[in-house]
Design an enzyme around this catalytic site. Structure first.
Site, PDB file in Angstrom:
ATOM      1  N   PHE A   4     -23.144  11.064 -41.537  1.00 50.39           N
ATOM      2  CA  PHE A   4     -22.858   9.768 -40.922  1.00 50.39           C
ATOM      3  C   PHE A   4     -22.689   8.657 -41.947  1.00 50.39           C
ATOM      4  O   PHE A   4     -22.060   7.635 -41.675  1.00 50.39           O
ATOM      5  CB  PHE A   4     -23.950   9.402 -39.913  1.00 50.39           C
ATOM      6  CG  PHE A   4     -25.204   8.805 -40.491  1.00 50.39           C
ATOM      7  CD1 PHE A   4     -25.428   7.432 -40.438  1.00 50.39           C
ATOM      8  CD2 PHE A   4     -26.179   9.611 -41.057  1.00 50.39           C
ATOM      9  CE1 PHE A   4     -26.589   6.885 -40.954  1.00 50.39           C
ATOM     10  CE2 PHE A   4     -27.345   9.073 -41.559  1.00 50.39           C
ATOM     11  CZ  PHE A   4     -27.560   7.698 -41.517  1.00 50.39           C
ATOM     12  N   LYS A   5     -23.223   8.860 -43.149  1.00 55.76           N
ATOM     13  CA  LYS A   5     -23.112   7.813 -44.174  1.00 55.76           C
ATOM     14  C   LYS A   5     -21.652   7.545 -44.546  1.00 55.76           C
ATOM     15  O   LYS A   5     -21.314   6.457 -45.016  1.00 55.76           O
ATOM     16  CB  LYS A   5     -23.897   8.216 -45.423  1.00 55.76           C
ATOM     17  CG  LYS A   5     -25.353   8.597 -45.167  1.00 55.76           C
ATOM     18  CD  LYS A   5     -26.192   7.434 -44.700  1.00 55.76           C
ATOM     19  CE  LYS A   5     -27.630   7.842 -44.420  1.00 55.76           C
ATOM     20  NZ  LYS A   5     -28.440   8.092 -45.583  1.00 55.76           N
ATOM     21  N   ASP A   6     -20.760   8.526 -44.324  1.00 61.15           N
ATOM     22  CA  ASP A   6     -19.342   8.327 -44.630  1.00 61.15           C
ATOM     23  C   ASP A   6     -18.739   7.183 -43.816  1.00 61.15           C
ATOM     24  O   ASP A   6     -17.817   6.508 -44.282  1.00 61.15           O
ATOM     25  CB  ASP A   6     -18.544   9.599 -44.337  1.00 61.15           C
ATOM     26  CG  ASP A   6     -18.835  10.722 -45.311  1.00 61.15           C
ATOM     27  OD1 ASP A   6     -19.036  10.453 -46.502  1.00 61.15           O
ATOM     28  OD2 ASP A   6     -18.867  11.894 -44.858  1.00 61.15           O
TER      29      ASP A   6
END
Length: 462
Positions: free
Chosen positions: A109-111
């Protein structure tokens, strides 16, 4: 839109200045002076937009110093790297809506935030003719996402600290097999909290910060949180279209309070979220805070969900700012007290306010494995350990009269060992991971000592 610090001594910053400053120069975290809101009618107008268009509309409410066309291009470019046409698709499994946030380049999800932030950094540096040395700490996914966001970009070096032996093998390989000249991986002989504390201490040395033009990619950077706000809007629109519901609940696996704080901002902006369900693993400082008002640091426990192996949540200070009625002096006192004692205390009234927004549950490793196994058996769908923590906590505490959205924060293949122990087989290995263990690696092992890490940065800084 202007930005201020939670500690009150930095005020009136533009969005661009806030992004480049990262951690506020007074040691606090930066926030918009006001959170913009949408009426129900205004919110409805956004419901048919694609994810990139929705992101532009939401993010632009917080940005008034970048031309709209430039901001739109930065956002569109960021999400063009995602493999799914919906960017963050939502799927229904066993009556639960799972928001898949792992379709970016590093399958985490950090992308969603860091592809945007990498573009933003390069854009602002190009405009100013300046350079930047990014320093960040990771408990797993932030590191690889940040590295992929800025690898090979001009005028940027990135130094990522991760706790040696405390991230999954795939997470480590994703970081250390990026050998671009501007990328430096530091395996710190300690915990994530040690690494995070070192990063904050380095940013607190204002002379060093200025000399080396330090920048932040951790969720201490406001742009990280802002990009994550968008998918709470998106989730609401998708579920509302199917169900016609008036409210939803959202379960968020979190260790650093950044992802769930983005949900808090979305709720404040008008997204009809009745409650945010805060899901932790055995490192339960945040769930203890919500349930009992007990915010006291403890020993970090290594778990099957390593990205949540955190006892000092860096984004918690942002929420304290609102809990304390935007009283910066109260925030300063609280953070000073916590630094000295490792404990924060709250009044009954404050705890009631917390519990009107959040509910929480802690899920240990055994329960995590059981949740993965049960969900796979009943649906055929494979959860990664972090998502399993969110699903289990959500099922325990949900209002069954409302749709439940669970944030799926990583592809299960990133945690193959845990998944295999739960379902008896390896998760399907995405193409990007095939043969990764054979690639050349670039890594430095270093003591958890601020001065040693500062010396390394000084030696390699642009």
């Amino acid at each position: 839109m202007k930005y201020c610090s939670t500690r009150g001594k930095v005020k009136g910053l533009s969005f661009s200045d806030a992004v480049m400053m990262g951690l506020a120069d007074d040691g606090g975290l930066l926030l918009p002076e006001e959170i913009p809101t949408y009426s129900a009618n205004e919110l409805a107008e956004l419901g048919e937009l694609s994810y990139p268009d929705l992101a532009f509309r939401v993010i632009s409410r917080f940005v008034d110093d970048i031309p709209a066309a430039d901001l739109k291009k930065l956002i569109d470019t960021a999400y063009s790297s995602f493999e799914h046409p919906d960017t963050t698709p939502i799927v229904k499994q066993d009556g639960i809506y799972i928001l898949e946030l792992f379709h970016g380049p590093t399958l985490a999800f950090k992308d969603v935030a860091l592809q945007f932030l990498g573009n933003l950094f390069e854009y602002l540096l190009d405009k100013s003719g300046c350079r930047m040395n990014i320093i960040g700490a990771t408990s797993g996914d932030t590191g690889s996402a940040a590295i992929y966001g800025v690898r090979g970009r001009k005028n940027i070096n990135i130094f990522i600290l991760h706790p040696k032996g405390r991230v999954s093998p795939i997470q480590e390989l994703q970081m250390t097999t990026v050998t671009d000249e501007n990328v430096f991986n530091l395996a710190v002989e300690g915990t994530f909290d040690d690494a995070q504390s070192i990063v904050k201490e380095i940013f607190g040395d204002l002379d060093f910060k200025e000399k080396h033009a330090l920048g932040a990619v951790n969720s201490i950077n406001w742009a990280r949180v802002l990009a994550q706000v968008v998918y709470y809007f998106y989730a609401w629109f998708q579920v509302n279209k199917e169900t016609g519901c008036k409210e939803i609940e959202v379960s968020v696996p979190t260790g650093n309070f950044g992802d769930i704080f983005a949900g808090y901002v979305a709720k404040e902006m008008g997204v009809p979220i009745k409650r945010l369900i805060l899901a932790t693993n055995a490192n339960s400082i945040l769930s203890r805070f919500v349930n009992d008002g007990d915010y006291s640091a403890a020993e970090v426990h290594q778990s099957l969900s390593p990205s949540m192996d955190i006892q000092v949540a860096s984004n918690f200070e942002r929420y304290l700012f609102y809990l304390y009625g935007k009283d910066s002096e109260a925030v300063c006192k609280a953070m000073d007290d916590f630094k000295k004692s490792g404990i924060l205390n709250f009044t009954d009234e404050q705890l009631q306010q917390v519990q009107s927004t959040f509910t929480a549950s802690a899920v240990n490793d055994e329960e995590t494995i059981e949740a993965i196994a049960k969900f796979h058996k009943e649906t055929g769908y494979t959860l990664d350990p972090h998502t399993a923590v969110g699903v289990e906590a959500g099922c325990r505490t949900r209002d069954k009269n409302l749709p439940l959205v669970c944030l799926s924060t990583a592809h299960p293949a990133k945690f193959g060992s845990a998944v295999k122990s739960a379902i008896g087989q390896d998760p399907e290995l995405p193409t990007v991971f095939q043969g990764i263990e054979k690639k050349p690696k670039k890594l430095e092992v270093i003591a958890a000592k601020t001065e040693e890490i500062k010396a390394f940065v000084e030696k390699h800084a642009r």
